[in-house]
Design a protein around this motif. Structure first.
Motif, PDB file in Angstrom:
ATOM      1  N   ALA A 163       0.829  -1.204   0.000  1.00 41.99           N
ATOM      2  CA  ALA A 163       0.000   0.000   0.000  1.00 41.99           C
ATOM      3  C   ALA A 163       0.865   1.257   0.000  1.00 41.99           C
ATOM      4  CB  ALA A 163      -0.920  -0.005   1.223  1.00 41.99           C
ATOM      5  N   VAL A 164       1.966   1.240   0.761  1.00 47.83           N
ATOM      6  CA  VAL A 164       2.851   2.402   0.821  1.00 47.83           C
ATOM      7  C   VAL A 164       3.497   2.671  -0.534  1.00 47.83           C
ATOM      8  CG1 VAL A 164       5.002   3.301   1.807  1.00 47.83           C
ATOM      9  CG2 VAL A 164       3.308   2.237   3.287  1.00 47.83           C
ATOM     10  N   LEU A 214      -7.340   9.794   7.207  1.00 48.26           N
ATOM     11  CA  LEU A 214      -7.183   8.583   8.005  1.00 48.26           C
ATOM     12  C   LEU A 214      -7.817   7.413   7.261  1.00 48.26           C
ATOM     13  CD1 LEU A 214      -6.434   7.050  10.604  1.00 48.26           C
ATOM     14  CD2 LEU A 214      -8.631   7.801  11.559  1.00 48.26           C
ATOM     15  N   ALA A 215      -7.015   6.391   6.977  1.00 45.02           N
ATOM     16  CA  ALA A 215      -7.538   5.209   6.287  1.00 45.02           C
ATOM     17  C   ALA A 215      -8.567   4.497   7.154  1.00 45.02           C
ATOM     18  CB  ALA A 215      -6.393   4.256   5.947  1.00 45.02           C
ATOM     19  N   VAL A 216      -9.630   4.031   6.537  1.00 44.20           N
ATOM     20  CA  VAL A 216     -10.647   3.252   7.235  1.00 44.20           C
ATOM     21  C   VAL A 216     -10.273   1.774   7.154  1.00 44.20           C
ATOM     22  CG1 VAL A 216     -12.395   4.964   6.655  1.00 44.20           C
ATOM     23  CG2 VAL A 216     -12.108   2.952   5.185  1.00 44.20           C
ATOM     24  N   GLY A 217     -11.030   0.932   7.841  1.00 43.72           N
ATOM     25  CA  GLY A 217     -10.785  -0.498   7.771  1.00 43.72           C
ATOM     26  C   GLY A 217     -11.043  -1.032   6.373  1.00 43.72           C
ATOM     27  N   ARG A 218     -10.288  -2.027   5.997  1.00 45.39           N
ATOM     28  CA  ARG A 218     -10.397  -2.570   4.635  1.00 45.39           C
ATOM     29  C   ARG A 218     -11.832  -2.976   4.316  1.00 45.39           C
ATOM     30  NH1 ARG A 218      -5.394  -5.958   3.655  1.00 45.39           N
ATOM     31  NH2 ARG A 218      -4.811  -5.476   1.521  1.00 45.39           N
ATOM     32  N   SER A 219     -12.479  -3.651   5.251  1.00 43.71           N
ATOM     33  CA  SER A 219     -13.833  -4.140   5.000  1.00 43.71           C
ATOM     34  C   SER A 219     -14.889  -3.047   5.167  1.00 43.71           C
ATOM     35  CB  SER A 219     -14.153  -5.300   5.953  1.00 43.71           C
ATOM     36  OG  SER A 219     -14.072  -4.880   7.302  1.00 43.71           O
ATOM     37  N   SER A 277      -6.185  -1.274   1.667  1.00 37.99           N
ATOM     38  CA  SER A 277      -6.236  -1.863   0.325  1.00 37.99           C
ATOM     39  C   SER A 277      -5.519  -0.966  -0.676  1.00 37.99           C
ATOM     40  CB  SER A 277      -7.693  -2.050  -0.110  1.00 37.99           C
ATOM     41  OG  SER A 277      -7.779  -2.211  -1.508  1.00 37.99           O
ATOM     42  N   PRO A 278      -4.480  -1.458  -1.351  1.00 40.38           N
ATOM     43  CA  PRO A 278      -3.798  -0.623  -2.349  1.00 40.38           C
ATOM     44  C   PRO A 278      -4.695  -0.226  -3.509  1.00 40.38           C
ATOM     45  CG  PRO A 278      -3.015  -2.897  -2.441  1.00 40.38           C
ATOM     46  CD  PRO A 278      -3.855  -2.782  -1.218  1.00 40.38           C
ATOM     47  N   VAL A 279      -5.725  -0.995  -3.768  1.00 42.97           N
ATOM     48  CA  VAL A 279      -6.657  -0.638  -4.833  1.00 42.97           C
ATOM     49  C   VAL A 279      -7.352   0.682  -4.513  1.00 42.97           C
ATOM     50  CG1 VAL A 279      -8.799  -1.305  -5.993  1.00 42.97           C
ATOM     51  CG2 VAL A 279      -7.002  -3.010  -5.625  1.00 42.97           C
ATOM     52  N   THR A 280      -7.754   0.864  -3.255  1.00 43.70           N
ATOM     53  CA  THR A 280      -8.427   2.113  -2.870  1.00 43.70           C
ATOM     54  C   THR A 280      -7.460   3.294  -2.933  1.00 43.70           C
ATOM     55  OG1 THR A 280      -7.963   1.919  -0.474  1.00 43.70           O
ATOM     56  CG2 THR A 280      -9.952   0.838  -1.326  1.00 43.70           C
ATOM     57  N   ILE A 281      -6.186   3.063  -2.635  1.00 38.57           N
ATOM     58  CA  ILE A 281      -5.193   4.136  -2.708  1.00 38.57           C
ATOM     59  C   ILE A 281      -4.944   4.519  -4.159  1.00 38.57           C
ATOM     60  CG2 ILE A 281      -2.782   4.740  -2.213  1.00 38.57           C
ATOM     61  CD1 ILE A 281      -2.956   2.821   0.190  1.00 38.57           C
ATOM     62  N   ARG A 282      -4.919   3.548  -5.019  1.00 35.67           N
ATOM     63  CA  ARG A 282      -4.655   3.798  -6.441  1.00 35.67           C
ATOM     64  C   ARG A 282      -5.751   4.638  -7.077  1.00 35.67           C
ATOM     65  NH1 ARG A 282      -2.312  -1.234  -9.624  1.00 35.67           N
ATOM     66  NH2 ARG A 282      -0.391  -0.391  -8.744  1.00 35.67           N
ATOM     67  N   ARG A 283      -6.979   4.524  -6.585  1.00 35.17           N
ATOM     68  CA  ARG A 283      -8.077   5.280  -7.199  1.00 35.17           C
ATOM     69  C   ARG A 283      -8.477   6.510  -6.386  1.00 35.17           C
ATOM     70  NH1 ARG A 283     -12.180   0.388  -5.840  1.00 35.17           N
ATOM     71  NH2 ARG A 283     -12.825   1.043  -3.753  1.00 35.17           N
ATOM     72  N   GLY A 315     -12.903 -11.036  -0.468  1.00 34.16           N
ATOM     73  CA  GLY A 315     -13.261 -10.180  -1.586  1.00 34.16           C
ATOM     74  C   GLY A 315     -12.186  -9.218  -2.049  1.00 34.16           C
ATOM     75  N   PHE A 316     -10.919  -9.475  -1.671  1.00 34.41           N
ATOM     76  CA  PHE A 316      -9.839  -8.560  -2.015  1.00 34.41           C
ATOM     77  C   PHE A 316      -8.770  -9.210  -2.903  1.00 34.41           C
ATOM     78  CE2 PHE A 316     -11.526  -7.074   2.096  1.00 34.41           C
ATOM     79  CZ  PHE A 316     -11.941  -5.806   1.720  1.00 34.41           C
TER      80      PHE A 316
END
Length: 254
Positions: A40-41, A72-77, A87-93, A225-226
């Motif tokens: 993620a970093v 502040l990042a929330v929980g993955r789920s 989730s790196p997917v959420t960071i990418r978008r 689901g990840f």
């Protein structure tokens, strides 16, 4: 008396978790948390986002994020549309995020706890293992040779995961990530522990994307689901960023 666990006399060492990082205290410490924090970093650094490691996502984390004007990042789920999580997917978008507080009990905690030790801390994943090794060789040429008898110059720390009782669960993906980074150092001064990590990487490197999906950590993320996060972690050598921890912040080194 030097601890027998310190891997002294070797230029390059390897161990597990926060306790291992504290005992095998290198001048440069590469924290490796492949299926979570350090992947993620690197994705954040690819996008120019600074990451602030933090242990818990609680009220103190809210205050910490406010202090730095960070998201502040929330929980993955718990992530909904537009939210950012581990989730790196959420960071990418993500849109409009420049600073991110990213709590996690493993890689993030280790990085935060090492921030005041005087060691240079970097975030390493399979995505940036080559770039990180190249950066380290420029910083510490002595890593190619032996240690100074005091402690290793460079240490890779596999973060691992946690069993329900809180004990460390060695995660094979972190062993591969650490071994891939150590292999790329091209050092002849590896401790026996570091050599074992390199051997694990060399034995699996040709099928890493497949193995990442099939290992316990990959199956766990897929089950919840990840699977797309596992695919991002499997982007071997596709990032040239080296996130370095300075004043509590991991940012892209130039």
């Amino acid at each position: 008396m030097t601890s027998p666990y310190a891997q002294s006399g070797f230029g390059v060492g390897f161990d597990w978790g926060l306790s291992g990082a504290q005992v095998v205290a290198g001048d440069i410490v590469a924290v490796v948390d492949v299926l979570s924090f350090t992947t993620a970093v690197t994705v954040a650094a690819d996008r120019g986002i600074d990451v602030y490691p933090y242990r818990w996502r609680d009220e103190s984390a809210v205050a910490y994020a406010e202090q730095y004007g960070a998201t502040l990042a929330v929980g993955r789920s718990e992530a909904g549309p537009g939210d950012v999580s581990l989730s790196p997917v959420t960071i990418r978008r993500a849109e409009g995020v420049r600073r991110l507080v990213l709590p996690s009990p493993n890689g993030s905690t280790i990085a935060q706890q090492l921030s005041g030790t005087g060691a240079t801390v970097i975030a390493v994943s399979l995505r940036n293992r080559l770039a990180a090794a190249d950066w380290v060789r420029k910083q510490v040429p002595a890593a190619r040779g032996g240690g100074d008898g005091r402690r290793p110059k460079v240490v890779a720390i596999a973060a691992g995961e946690r069993w329900p009782d809180g004990s460390l669960r060695p995660a094979v993906e972190d062993l591969w990530g650490a071994g891939g980074f150590l292999s790329a150092l091209l050092s002849d001064a590896l401790s026996p522990e570091a050599r074992a990590a390199v051997a694990a990487y060399e034995a699996t490197k040709d099928k890493l994307p497949e193995y990442l999906h099939e290992c316990a950590g990959g199956r766990e993320l897929t089950q919840y689901g990840f699977a797309a996060d596992v695919a991002v972690a499997a982007e071997v050598d596709e990032s040239d960023v080296v996130p370095v921890l300075v004043d509590g912040k991991l940012f892209r080194s130039t």
